[in-house]
Design a protein around this motif. Structure first.
Motif, PDB file in Angstrom:
ATOM      1  N   PRO A  95      28.897   9.073  27.198  1.00 30.36           N
ATOM      2  CA  PRO A  95      27.962   8.025  27.594  1.00 30.36           C
ATOM      3  C   PRO A  95      27.765   7.016  26.478  1.00 30.36           C
ATOM      4  O   PRO A  95      27.823   7.349  25.291  1.00 30.36           O
ATOM      5  N   SER A 291      22.694  11.425  23.415  1.00 33.68           N
ATOM      6  CA  SER A 291      21.633  10.443  23.644  1.00 33.68           C
ATOM      7  C   SER A 291      21.784   9.179  22.818  1.00 33.68           C
ATOM      8  O   SER A 291      21.163   8.163  23.140  1.00 33.68           O
ATOM      9  N   ARG A 346      20.252   5.848  28.588  1.00 35.14           N
ATOM     10  CA  ARG A 346      21.171   6.845  29.130  1.00 35.14           C
ATOM     11  C   ARG A 346      20.713   7.309  30.515  1.00 35.14           C
ATOM     12  O   ARG A 346      21.528   7.481  31.426  1.00 35.14           O
TER      13      ARG A 346
END
Length: 445
Positions: A95, A291, A346
């Motif tokens: 991510p 994160s 996120r």
């Protein structure tokens, strides 16, 4: 037939990058200057640069220019490193957001302007500098409940945290109970240390405490490994009642609890942690890679106090200490709110991609957390995943099957798609192909 001019230019620059004539980080001419240097229109230069970006060879940074990327470190290179060149990688989850680079740039500037930089050049305490442990512990206590900062150890990512726990506490041949589908990284750690994994049945997508109890009565089990908040690969969140039941079984049979919280930040309102319910036996492992940046390897282990020295010795044996620059970056991002903003980014991005996933996979069963950037796609019991995976590779897309996550000998037939960091247009094309091949497999029955 001769290549189109912009592709010729892109190939020329790509060759120079691969051969080392253009080094990683080197600044390239502006689009306009590039056009003048090569005697082409500005639009042609722009298309050539866009082609190089799509190949992952250059990156444009707002207000700074265009720079060469390191071709030896592809954007989606991951633990398994399974996606070959030219494939869109839906295997490894990375991510990210456009603002991440600015987070890093501002964080490094803050460190450079701080005092006592010399301290970052020296060996650090094995479990991290006390003031940083205190700040991180205070930050996490908001969601995990109160615990003492001296139970908190800083490690080089959650994966290192799992390795540290196993190295410090377990002997070869001991048995750890897990979900039938579990995190591939823990399977790897267990295999390297000679641990035996045994699968616990599930009910309602969560570990069944009755089956865990049965397994404990039938054989000697040392520990139980769980991902109670945003399970990987299923995305489930274990209810508070089920957590209490698991803890009761662990106390009855004196089990160590390993609580993996790598993706827990994706759930904004989780039940209380296993650490809060059973602090005397829970080793809570987490990190910040998912994160805020997968390349920034910083994680933590929160352990019962009587095991802290054992874990510190394992850290010493494996990495000695976490690089002070990385821990200082994370501390600064906690203090200025960057970490909180990144986690929200996120969650927002994951939710958007889940919508895309369901939009393109109509008629397909999708199991996932609403904010996660991965999904589990179970197949009909008569279908097999391998032919689908092979056909998807032929179309340019790499996905995982169930074997990487399975603890049981009978591997569940399913696909796992990870879409964090994948460009939206590529994701939409990939999901269309996944749906097409899964429906084709149904028709072939």
């Amino acid at each position: 037939m001769p290549k189109i001019r912009y592709l010729q230019l892109a190939d020329t620059i790509a060759t120079r990058i691969h051969e080392g004539d253009l080094a990683p980080g080197e600044k390239l001419p502006t689009h306009r200057q590039f056009a003048q240097d090569h005697g082409v229109a500005l639009a042609t230069a722009t298309r050539a640069y866009r082609e190089l970006e799509d190949r992952g060879l250059i990156v444009g940074e707002h207000g700074r220019g265009v720079f060469v990327k390191d071709p030896s470190v592809p954007l989606t290179l991951g633990v398994e490193q399974t996606a070959a060149d030219g494939l869109v990688d839906l295997v490894f989850n990375m991510p990210g957001a456009d603002c991440d680079v600015e987070f890093l740039r501002s964080g490094l500037k803050r460190i450079a302007a701080a005092g006592d930089l010399e301290a970052m050049l020296r060996y650090q305490p094995h479990g991290g500098r006390p003031h940083e442990r205190k700040i991180l512990a205070d930050h996490l206590a908001k969601t995990l409940g109160a615990f003492s900062w001296d139970q908190f150890l800083i490690v080089s990512g959650a994966q290192h945290g799992l390795s540290t726990v196993v190295l410090a506490l377990f002997k070869t041949g001991e048995v750890v109970a897990t979900d039938a589908l579990t995190y591939t990284g823990f399977k790897t750690v267990a295999a390297l240390h000679g641990l035996n994994l045994t699968a616990v049945a599930s009910s309602e997508g969560m570990m069944d405490p009755d089956d865990l109890d049965r397994l404990c009565r039938c054989g000697k089990i040392r520990a139980v490994y769980l991902m109670p908040t945003v399970h990987n690969p299923l995305g489930t969140v274990m209810s508070e009642e089920r957590r209490r039941q698991i803890v009761a079984v662990a106390r009855r049979h004196d089990l160590i609890i390993i609580e993996d919280a790598a993706y827990a930040f994706l759930e904004p309102c989780p039940p209380a942690s296993l650490l809060e319910f059973a602090p005397e036996r829970t080793f809570h492992v987490g990190g910040f890679s998912k994160s805020i940046g997968t390349g920034l390897r910083l994680g933590y282990v929160i352990a019962p106090k009587d095991h802290v020295d054992e874990l510190s010795l394992a850290i010493r044996a494996t990495t000695w200490n976490v690089p002070a620059i990385i821990s200082a970056l994370i501390i600064g991002w906690i203090e200025d709110g960057t970490l909180e903003r990144s986690e929200e980014n996120r969650r927002r991005d994951g939710a958007y991609r889940q919508q895309i996933c369901r939009e393109h996979l109509q008629g397909i069963t999708v199991i996932s957390h609403r904010n996660a950037s991965f999904a589990w796609l179970p197949l009909d019991s008569r279908q097999r995943a391998e032919p689908i995976i092979t056909r998807l590779i032929a179309k340019g897309f790499a996905v995982s099957g169930g074997s990487a996550f399975a603890v049981t000998e009978a591997v569940p037939q399913a696909l796992r798609v990870a879409f964090g960091g994948v460009k939206e247009d590529q994701l939409r094309k990939a999901l269309d192909c996944v749906r097409e091949e899964m429906l084709r497999a149904q028709e072939d029955l």
